[in-house]
Design a protein around this motif. Structure first.
Motif, short mmCIF file in Angstrom:
data_model
loop_
_atom_site.label_atom_id
_atom_site.label_comp_id
_atom_site.label_asym_id
_atom_site.label_seq_id
_atom_site.Cartn_x
_atom_site.Cartn_y
_atom_site.Cartn_z
N GLU A 242 -86.76 41.81 67.73
CA GLU A 242 -85.61 41.25 68.44
C GLU A 242 -84.36 41.29 67.56
O GLU A 242 -83.25 41.56 68.04
CB GLU A 242 -85.91 39.83 68.89
CG GLU A 242 -86.96 39.77 70.00
CD GLU A 242 -87.24 38.37 70.47
OE1 GLU A 242 -86.66 37.41 69.89
OE2 GLU A 242 -88.04 38.21 71.41
N LYS A 243 -84.54 41.02 66.27
CA LYS A 243 -83.41 41.06 65.34
C LYS A 243 -82.78 42.44 65.28
O LYS A 243 -81.57 42.59 65.13
CB LYS A 243 -83.89 40.64 63.94
CG LYS A 243 -82.82 40.68 62.87
CD LYS A 243 -83.39 40.30 61.51
CE LYS A 243 -82.36 40.47 60.41
NZ LYS A 243 -82.92 40.15 59.07
N LYS A 244 -83.61 43.47 65.44
CA LYS A 244 -83.12 44.85 65.40
C LYS A 244 -82.52 45.30 66.73
O LYS A 244 -82.09 46.44 66.88
CB LYS A 244 -84.24 45.80 64.97
CG LYS A 244 -84.71 45.59 63.54
CD LYS A 244 -83.65 46.05 62.53
CE LYS A 244 -83.71 47.52 62.27
NZ LYS A 244 -82.79 47.96 61.20
N GLY A 245 -82.54 44.41 67.73
CA GLY A 245 -81.88 44.72 69.01
C GLY A 245 -82.79 45.26 70.08
O GLY A 245 -82.32 45.78 71.08
N PHE A 246 -84.12 45.10 69.91
CA PHE A 246 -85.07 45.59 70.89
C PHE A 246 -85.76 44.43 71.60
O PHE A 246 -85.85 43.32 71.06
CB PHE A 246 -86.18 46.41 70.20
CG PHE A 246 -85.77 47.76 69.70
CD1 PHE A 246 -86.08 48.92 70.42
CD2 PHE A 246 -85.09 47.90 68.50
CE1 PHE A 246 -85.72 50.17 69.94
CE2 PHE A 246 -84.74 49.16 68.02
CZ PHE A 246 -85.05 50.30 68.75
N ASN A 247 -86.27 44.70 72.81
CA ASN A 247 -87.22 43.81 73.48
C ASN A 247 -86.70 42.39 73.67
O ASN A 247 -87.43 41.42 73.52
CB ASN A 247 -88.54 43.78 72.68
CG ASN A 247 -89.72 43.33 73.52
OD1 ASN A 247 -89.76 43.55 74.71
ND2 ASN A 247 -90.68 42.70 72.89
N LYS A 248 -85.44 42.26 74.02
CA LYS A 248 -84.84 40.95 74.22
C LYS A 248 -84.87 40.51 75.68
O LYS A 248 -84.59 39.34 75.98
CB LYS A 248 -83.38 40.96 73.74
CG LYS A 248 -83.22 41.05 72.24
CD LYS A 248 -81.74 40.92 71.86
CE LYS A 248 -81.55 40.83 70.35
NZ LYS A 248 -80.14 40.64 70.00
N ARG A 249 -85.14 41.45 76.60
CA ARG A 249 -85.04 41.10 78.02
C ARG A 249 -86.29 41.52 78.78
O ARG A 249 -86.84 42.57 78.51
CB ARG A 249 -83.82 41.82 78.65
CG ARG A 249 -82.49 41.46 77.99
CD ARG A 249 -81.38 42.39 78.45
NE ARG A 249 -80.17 42.20 77.71
CZ ARG A 249 -79.12 41.49 78.13
NH1 ARG A 249 -79.16 40.92 79.30
NH2 ARG A 249 -78.04 41.37 77.38
#
Length: 249
Positions: A242-249
């Motif tokens: 999530e920190k790297k900008g993936f799989n947030k939604r």
């Protein structure tokens, strides 16, 4: 049976390589083969980083194990899920791509794309008489791996691939019975049949280890899996992804 299928069925992991680097032509051929893999919606959501710097290879080796064959091989590749260029495309085309890039779907697409590319690369390498070994150990500390490789957000290193000329060849390790992994029309949930298949497989694997180690090991596959899955490993992954900008939604 053709040569391609024979190459696939003779796969085994190689963990000791000769001190002989791959040529630039071999590297290009392996990467070109990786790029020929199928990709969801033509998105090509991966990047391959070839690591030649001995200092970086040593650091990666230490993080992954240590595993000496990360340092000592013909060439070391790191396969990454990559949506960074797609974020830039959104900026340049003035399109709102962020919700899509942060979706679980696009996370899966990037991981699958990278995995398909890597398997193409592996088959290409093995067809050239080279050996390969996948390195999942780089996921022990992806923050450090990202720093070593200078990866931006929306790029996640997934696994390494050591490639080179084998120094000795081990036996092919048996896979699960086909009936255990191939079902038709519906998932087969007959637990007695599953247990019988796994019991037979345990005997095969136990015999393999016994012969390979002159009786020092006789592990069962189910025992290995139970022991491995009973432990907690790389539990930081969700937060890192999530920190790297993936799989947030």
């Amino acid at each position: 049976m053709n040569e391609t299928i024979e190459t696939i069925l003779q796969h085994r992991s190689i963990r000791q390589f000769k001190d002989e680097p791959l040529s630039e032509e071999q590297i290009r051929t392996i990467v070109s083969s990786a790029q020929a893999a199928s990709t969801s919606s033509y998105i090509q959501a991966y990047t391959i980083i070839g690591v030649k710097d001995p200092v970086k290879k040593k650091k990666l080796s230490e993080l992954a194990g240590p595993q000496s064959y990360i340092e000592e091989n013909g060439h070391f590749f790191v396969f990454c899920a990559d949506l960074y260029r797609h974020e830039k495309i959104g900026e340049w085309e003035q399109a709102d791509v962020i919700p899509s890039l942060e979706s679980t779907e696009k996370f899966m697409v990037a991981v699958i794309d990278a995995s398909l590319a890597a398997q193409n690369a592996s088959i290409a390498a093995e067809s050239m008489g080279l050996g390969i070994c996948y390195i999942g150990g780089i996921r022990n500390d992806l923050e450090s791996v990202s720093d070593i490789l200078e990866l931006p957000d929306r790029v996640i290193p997934l696994f390494g691939l050591a490639v080179g000329y084998p120094e000795g060849v081990s036996d092919v390790k048996s896979r699960l019975p086909m009936a255990a992994v191939y079902h038709e029309d519906t998932y087969q949930r007959d637990e007695e049949a599953m247990k019988a298949e796994l019991d037979m497989y345990d005997e095969t694997i136990s015999s393999y280890y016994h012969a390979r180690t002159a009786g020092k090991r006789s592990d069962r596959w189910t025992g290995q899996m139970a022991k491995m899955l009973s432990g907690k490993k790389r539990m930081y992954m969700k937060d890192f992804v999530e920190k790297k900008g993936f799989n947030k939604r």
